[in-house]
Scaffold this motif. Structure first.
Motif, short mmCIF file in Angstrom:
data_model
loop_
_atom_site.label_atom_id
_atom_site.label_comp_id
_atom_site.label_asym_id
_atom_site.label_seq_id
_atom_site.Cartn_x
_atom_site.Cartn_y
_atom_site.Cartn_z
N ALA A 251 33.04 54.63 32.98
CA ALA A 251 32.42 53.37 33.35
C ALA A 251 32.10 53.24 34.83
N THR A 252 32.69 54.08 35.66
CA THR A 252 32.51 53.96 37.10
C THR A 252 31.04 54.15 37.47
N GLY A 253 30.48 53.14 38.12
CA GLY A 253 29.09 53.21 38.57
C GLY A 253 28.06 52.87 37.51
N ALA A 254 28.49 52.56 36.27
CA ALA A 254 27.55 52.26 35.19
C ALA A 254 27.04 50.83 35.29
N ASP A 255 25.76 50.65 35.01
CA ASP A 255 25.18 49.31 34.96
C ASP A 255 25.57 48.60 33.67
N PHE A 256 25.68 49.37 32.60
CA PHE A 256 26.06 48.85 31.29
C PHE A 256 27.08 49.79 30.67
N VAL A 257 28.12 49.22 30.09
CA VAL A 257 29.13 49.99 29.36
C VAL A 257 29.16 49.48 27.93
N PHE A 258 29.01 50.38 26.96
CA PHE A 258 29.00 50.04 25.54
C PHE A 258 30.26 50.60 24.89
N ALA A 259 30.78 49.86 23.92
CA ALA A 259 31.95 50.34 23.18
C ALA A 259 31.71 50.17 21.69
N CYS A 260 32.16 51.15 20.92
CA CYS A 260 32.12 51.06 19.46
C CYS A 260 33.35 51.80 18.95
N VAL A 261 34.48 51.08 18.90
CA VAL A 261 35.76 51.69 18.54
C VAL A 261 36.25 51.09 17.22
N GLY A 262 37.57 51.11 16.98
CA GLY A 262 38.05 50.78 15.65
C GLY A 262 38.45 49.34 15.40
N ASN A 263 39.30 48.80 16.27
CA ASN A 263 39.87 47.47 16.01
C ASN A 263 40.27 46.80 17.32
N ASP A 264 40.94 45.66 17.21
CA ASP A 264 41.32 44.89 18.40
C ASP A 264 42.11 45.74 19.40
N GLN B 146 13.95 53.42 32.70
CA GLN B 146 14.63 54.63 32.28
C GLN B 146 15.47 55.15 33.43
N GLY B 147 16.47 55.93 33.09
CA GLY B 147 17.34 56.50 34.10
C GLY B 147 18.49 55.60 34.48
N THR B 148 18.65 54.46 33.81
CA THR B 148 19.78 53.58 34.08
C THR B 148 21.08 54.29 33.75
N LYS B 149 22.10 54.10 34.58
CA LYS B 149 23.39 54.74 34.34
C LYS B 149 24.17 53.93 33.32
N LEU B 150 24.53 54.56 32.20
CA LEU B 150 25.21 53.91 31.10
C LEU B 150 26.49 54.66 30.76
N ALA B 151 27.44 53.95 30.16
CA ALA B 151 28.63 54.59 29.59
C ALA B 151 28.74 54.14 28.14
N PHE B 152 29.24 55.03 27.29
CA PHE B 152 29.45 54.69 25.88
C PHE B 152 30.84 55.18 25.48
N LEU B 153 31.65 54.24 24.97
CA LEU B 153 33.04 54.51 24.62
C LEU B 153 33.21 54.46 23.11
N GLY B 154 33.56 55.59 22.49
CA GLY B 154 33.75 55.65 21.05
C GLY B 154 32.61 56.38 20.37
N LEU B 155 32.92 57.55 19.81
CA LEU B 155 31.89 58.41 19.24
C LEU B 155 32.15 58.71 17.77
N GLY B 156 32.37 57.63 17.01
CA GLY B 156 32.51 57.79 15.57
C GLY B 156 31.15 57.96 14.92
#
Length: 294
Positions: A60-73, A4-14
């Motif tokens: 994303a800066t400094g994140a161990d994992f970056v997740f994305a959930c956006v629309g298209n290519d 727990q406490g891992t630094k994460l980023a998440f891109l796209g909040l639909g």
């Protein structure tokens, strides 16, 4: 188990991304979000207690994992590449996980770009709809390096009921195409069955109660038949997005020599639904086409 406490980023909040990122923050991780509409990111941070950033790179800066959930290519390229893209902010050894349904071609393109920056890339499209995201019960199909997948798996398990690596880069997206192909045929069949029952003067609910217990039963039948009978189509994945996905399926089928006659036909049926003004209806609205267009 991922600490727990891992630094994460998440891109796209639909409708999918926002609850998924919320599950990560609730699990004790340090989540920074980015959304093209900045007010959504601020609202998410107010709700869940995480942070929000002005650009994908900043998130994303400094994140161990970056997740994305956006629309298209193109949306995916916009949040990953360029000076403000996530790749520019990620450190060597970090893992980028893409939950967007996109073409296998753009997946391989971005995996190569990530690799050049010493970043791991996992394609991880999702199935289960808004309810699956909200309840943490998504199915996740993954492609990419096995080691990167193994590192990301404990994090993805926070919002999934199954998460499996299928193969190398692009295999997750190919598997998602199989998912959409299967759904298209099932929903059309269910729509025709319920439409037939209506025309025959039968009680649709009674019909489903009986046939759902046999070989005709399906997730779509169990979860969508009531709203289909009630003309309610605001409960799932939108027709506009399904046509985007089926377009990817059909383009890819040409590339690999697969034959998808039913998928091509149902794609045109969804085009008819769009003409009825149903682009934002959920995919079960195929029954409305039968009622209105015959």
């Amino acid at each position: 188990m991922q600490k727990q406490g891992t630094k994460l980023a998440f891109l796209g909040l639909g409708v999918m991304g926002a609850p998924m990122a919320g599950h990560l923050q609730k699990a004790g991780h340090d989540v920074t979000v980015y959304n093209r509409t900045a007010t959504k990111a601020a609202d998410w941070a107010d709700t869940y207690g995480g942070s929000h950033a002005a650009t994908p790179r900043e998130a994303a800066t400094g994140a161990d994992f970056v997740f994305a959930c956006v629309g298209n290519d193109d949306d995916l390229r916009s949040v990953t590449l360029g000076n403000d893209g996530a790749f520019a902010g990620m450190s060597a050894g970090a893992v980028f996980v893409d939950h967007t349904t996109v073409s296998a071609a753009v997946t391989r393109e971005l995996a190569a770009a990530a690799g050049a920056a010493q970043i791991s890339f996992v394609d991880a499209p999702i199935s289960g709809g808004q309810a699956g995201a909200e309840n943490g019960q998504l199915s996740i199909m993954c492609g990419g390096d096995g080691g990167a997948f193994a590192r990301a798996l404990p994090v993805m398990e926070i919002y999934s009921k199954i998460c499996r690596r299928i193969g190398d880069s692009g295999a997750g997206q190919m598997t998602k195409m199989c998912n959409q192909i299967a759904i298209a045929g099932v929903v059309q069949g269910l729509s025709e069955a319920l439409h037939f029952a209506e025309k025959a003067g039968l009680d649709g609910r009674a019909v489903v109660e009986v046939i759902s217990q046999g070989a005709a039963g399906s997730w779509q039948m169990a979860n969508r038949y009531e709203t289909m009978l009630d003309d309610e189509f605001e409960h799932g994945f939108a027709v506009d997005w399904m046509r985007k996905d089926l377009g990817i399926c059909l383009d890819t089928s040409d590339e690999i020599g697969a034959s998808l006659p039913l998928t091509a036909l149902v794609d045109q049926f969804y085009k008819d639904v769009q003409k009825l003004g149903g682009g934002r209806w959920d995919t079960s609205s195929l029954i409305q086409r039968l009622r209105k267009m015959g």
